[in-house]
Design an enzyme around this catalytic site. Structure first.
Site, PDB file in Angstrom:
ATOM      1  N   GLU A  96       0.828  -1.198   0.000  1.00  0.00           N
ATOM      2  CA  GLU A  96       0.000   0.000   0.000  1.00  0.00           C
ATOM      3  C   GLU A  96       0.861   1.247   0.000  1.00  0.00           C
ATOM      4  OE1 GLU A  96      -2.859  -0.020   3.187  1.00  0.00           O
ATOM      5  OE2 GLU A  96      -3.316  -2.136   2.819  1.00  0.00           O
ATOM      6  N   CYS A 109       3.374   8.286   1.416  1.00  0.00           N
ATOM      7  CA  CYS A 109       3.861   7.301   2.376  1.00  0.00           C
ATOM      8  C   CYS A 109       4.061   6.007   1.604  1.00  0.00           C
ATOM      9  CB  CYS A 109       2.813   7.138   3.481  1.00  0.00           C
ATOM     10  SG  CYS A 109       3.188   5.809   4.624  1.00  0.00           S
ATOM     11  N   CYS A 116       5.751  -7.784   6.829  1.00  0.00           N
ATOM     12  CA  CYS A 116       6.735  -7.341   7.811  1.00  0.00           C
ATOM     13  C   CYS A 116       6.961  -8.472   8.800  1.00  0.00           C
ATOM     14  CB  CYS A 116       6.195  -6.114   8.553  1.00  0.00           C
ATOM     15  SG  CYS A 116       7.365  -5.380   9.720  1.00  0.00           S
ATOM     16  N   CYS A 120       4.777  -6.337  15.572  1.00  0.00           N
ATOM     17  CA  CYS A 120       4.098  -5.423  16.510  1.00  0.00           C
ATOM     18  C   CYS A 120       2.635  -5.858  16.643  1.00  0.00           C
ATOM     19  CB  CYS A 120       4.169  -3.981  16.007  1.00  0.00           C
ATOM     20  SG  CYS A 120       5.860  -3.375  15.845  1.00  0.00           S
ATOM     21  N   CYS A 123      -0.359  -3.882  14.813  1.00  0.00           N
ATOM     22  CA  CYS A 123      -0.178  -3.484  13.415  1.00  0.00           C
ATOM     23  C   CYS A 123      -0.737  -4.531  12.453  1.00  0.00           C
ATOM     24  CB  CYS A 123       1.311  -3.271  13.156  1.00  0.00           C
ATOM     25  SG  CYS A 123       1.698  -2.828  11.454  1.00  0.00           S
ATOM     26  N   LEU A 219       8.087   4.349  19.074  1.00  0.00           N
ATOM     27  CA  LEU A 219       8.394   4.009  20.468  1.00  0.00           C
ATOM     28  C   LEU A 219       7.203   3.302  21.109  1.00  0.00           C
ATOM     29  CD1 LEU A 219      10.924   4.355  22.133  1.00  0.00           C
ATOM     30  CD2 LEU A 219      10.011   6.476  23.042  1.00  0.00           C
ATOM     31  N   HIS A 220       6.068   3.975  21.116  1.00  0.00           N
ATOM     32  CA  HIS A 220       4.786   3.380  21.527  1.00  0.00           C
ATOM     33  C   HIS A 220       4.719   2.884  22.970  1.00  0.00           C
ATOM     34  CE1 HIS A 220       3.806   3.833  17.391  1.00  0.00           C
ATOM     35  NE2 HIS A 220       4.390   2.745  16.947  1.00  0.00           N
ATOM     36  N   ASN A 294      -5.119   3.346  15.067  1.00  0.00           N
ATOM     37  CA  ASN A 294      -6.053   2.895  14.030  1.00  0.00           C
ATOM     38  C   ASN A 294      -6.479   1.495  14.414  1.00  0.00           C
ATOM     39  OD1 ASN A 294      -6.371   4.771  11.815  1.00  0.00           O
ATOM     40  ND2 ASN A 294      -4.166   4.528  11.515  1.00  0.00           N
ATOM     41  N   CYS A 337      -3.436   1.329   8.135  1.00  0.00           N
ATOM     42  CA  CYS A 337      -2.507   0.942   7.079  1.00  0.00           C
ATOM     43  C   CYS A 337      -2.308  -0.575   7.099  1.00  0.00           C
ATOM     44  CB  CYS A 337      -1.193   1.663   7.365  1.00  0.00           C
ATOM     45  SG  CYS A 337       0.195   1.030   6.489  1.00  0.00           S
TER      46      CYS A 337
HETATM   47  N1  SAH Z   1       8.400  -0.408  10.512  1.00  0.00           N
HETATM   48  C1  SAH Z   1       8.330   1.033  10.566  1.00  0.00           C
HETATM   49  C2  SAH Z   1       7.202   1.598   9.713  1.00  0.00           C
HETATM   50  C3  SAH Z   1       5.900   1.060  10.158  1.00  0.00           C
HETATM   51  S1  SAH Z   1       4.388   1.852   9.909  1.00  0.00           S
HETATM   52  C4  SAH Z   1       8.141   1.463  11.994  1.00  0.00           C
HETATM   53  O1  SAH Z   1       7.886   0.623  12.841  1.00  0.00           O
HETATM   54  O2  SAH Z   1       8.269   2.649  12.270  1.00  0.00           O
HETATM   55  C5  SAH Z   1       4.494   3.482  10.470  1.00  0.00           C
HETATM   56  C6  SAH Z   1       3.948   3.756  11.852  1.00  0.00           C
HETATM   57  O3  SAH Z   1       2.607   3.323  12.043  1.00  0.00           O
HETATM   58  C7  SAH Z   1       4.776   3.103  12.937  1.00  0.00           C
HETATM   59  O4  SAH Z   1       4.979   4.028  13.964  1.00  0.00           O
HETATM   60  C8  SAH Z   1       3.858   2.008  13.384  1.00  0.00           C
HETATM   61  O5  SAH Z   1       4.181   1.566  14.683  1.00  0.00           O
HETATM   62  C9  SAH Z   1       2.525   2.690  13.301  1.00  0.00           C
HETATM   63  N2  SAH Z   1       1.370   1.806  13.350  1.00  0.00           N
HETATM   64  C10 SAH Z   1       1.285   0.512  13.001  1.00  0.00           C
HETATM   65  N3  SAH Z   1       0.046   0.036  13.222  1.00  0.00           N
HETATM   66  C11 SAH Z   1      -0.667   1.066  13.715  1.00  0.00           C
HETATM   67  C12 SAH Z   1      -2.008   1.192  14.154  1.00  0.00           C
HETATM   68  N4  SAH Z   1      -2.865   0.186  14.111  1.00  0.00           N
HETATM   69  N5  SAH Z   1      -2.399   2.403  14.600  1.00  0.00           N
HETATM   70  C13 SAH Z   1      -1.545   3.449  14.651  1.00  0.00           C
HETATM   71  N6  SAH Z   1      -0.267   3.379  14.261  1.00  0.00           N
HETATM   72  C14 SAH Z   1       0.170   2.194  13.807  1.00  0.00           C
END
Ligand code: SAH
Length: 349
Positions: A96, A109, A116, A120, A123, A219-220, A294, A337
């Site tokens: 995407e 983007c 991947c 996580c 995600c 970071l999250h 999301n 995403c």
């Molecule tokens: N692998 C990279 C890019 C991933 S996607 C990374 O981890 O940074 C980009 C961002 O979207 C990352 O910060 C990822 O953690 C976040 N992301 C993934 N799933 C998500 C969701 N369901 N809601 C909000 N952010 C999300």
């Protein structure tokens, strides 16, 4: 690099120097390579359209190469101008990309991998694991295909789609060099942002190789215990070491890091979490981008409530940490995403 179809290579992987080698081997003058590179960067998808290039050279190129722009399998446009495309490459792999309009310009983007393997837990992109990495030429292809599709200039690129860019470092590097080429797309390095889940050797290498490219770190969580629950990568690259590597990055490059923090209801959105996060980032050249989660089908997490998002932001700011809440664009065209691809491959759309 393995990006070929029927023995033909994706020419988008080649920079001007490599193209010069190719055209010289065909007995053509080196400047022809610059013409070809210019056409490719303009988004031409057929050698026949390179009308100042001799027909014999065009034919020779077409015998050995193809122009690896992805095809659009699905596309959705939001009322706010956001366009989301599901792209498929020559082997059927799908990723995407999202086009977004901001006050400072148009942005895309892009994805760096098909799927991947970082795992996580919040995600969508990681639910089916990693299919393969994209080549630099395929990443460039996403930008070119999106520009052709929207008819709009794209002057910012964020590598924040599917995949972990530092798990595909060499091809990420190839992409950055290709899109920055003055005789080609000529995108400023400062208009590129790469987002990583925190692969420390990648951060170190990136600081040396591309100090002008922006870095975002997902970071999250405000500590190791919580982070390793939602981000398995934390088991290998621990929280404190990650923060230390980020400090070294800002020292070495003089550039601010953006920390992404997706707020999940009841998981990482408490007052204590905000305070703990602030204590770690205090004094750092940093900015926190708060993202209301999301919600992903098949995942139990819920987005943080509005008042908790606001409280989190206020605590950070009160402690002197710059924080913004990410504007949600295109919320009417799809949810998180990675979901468009999942729907397509599971045939549930
Ligand atoms: N692998 C990279 C890019 C991933 S996607 C990374 O981890 O940074 C980009 C961002 O979207 C990352 O910060 C990822 O953690 C976040 N992301 C993934 N799933 C998500 C969701 N369901 N809601 C909000 N952010 C999300």
């Amino acid at each position: 690099m393995n990006d070929s179809i029927n023995g033909k290579q994706n020419i988008l992987n080649l920079g001007p120097a490599e193209l010069r080698g190719v055209v010289s081997a065909y007995g053509e003058k080196p400047f022809r390579a610059d013409q070809v590179f210019g056409w490719l960067s303009k988004g031409v998808a057929d050698f026949a359209d390179m009308n100042n290039v001799p027909a014999a050279l065009r034919e020779k190129l077409a015998e050995n190469y193809y122009i690896g722009q992805p095809e659009i399998t699905d596309s959705r446009e939001s009322k706010d101008g956001t366009v989301k495309c599901l792209f498929s490459f020559s082997d059927g792999a799908m990723v995407e990309s999202v086009f977004m309009k901001y006050s400072y310009g148009n942005s895309i983007c892009i994805s760096s991998q098909v799927g991947c393997r970082m795992g996580c837990t919040f995600c969508a992109s990681t639910m089916d694991g990693l299919e393969r990495g994209l080549t630099g030429g395929e990443m460039l292809g996403e930008v070119l295909a999106m520009r052709n599709h929207t008819g709009e200039d794209i002057n910012h690129v964020v590598v924040m789609g599917m995949g972990e860019p530092f798990d595909n470092y060499d091809e990420l590097g190839r992409f950055i060099k290709l899109i920055h080429e003055p005789g080609g797309y000529n995108l400023s390095l400062r208009n590129i942002t790469v987002s990583s889940c925190g692969i420390i050797p990648g951060i170190r290498q990136f600081a040396g190789d591309f100090p002008q490219v922006n870095l975002a770190i997902s970071l999250h969580a405000p500590n190791q215990e919580l982070r390793e629950k939602t981000m398995p990568v934390a088991k290998k690259y621990e929280f404190n070491e990650l923060i230390q590597a980020c400090k070294e990055y800002t020292d070495a490059t003089g550039r601010r890091i953006t920390f992404e923090y997706a707020l999940i209801d009841g998981v990482n959105d408490s007052r204590q979490c905000a305070e703990e996060l602030a204590s770690h980032l205090k004094g750092m050249l940093a900015h926190v981008n708060l993202i209301p989660l999301n919600e992903v089908e098949g995942r139990e997490y819920r987005k943080a409530r509005g008042e908790n998002v606001l409280r989190f932001k206020e605590i950070l700011e009160h402690k002197g940490i710059a924080a913004t809440v990410r504007r949600t664009l295109g919320s009417d065209i799809d949810a998180a995403c990675g979901q468009l691809r999942r729907r397509k491959s599971n045939n549930c759309d």
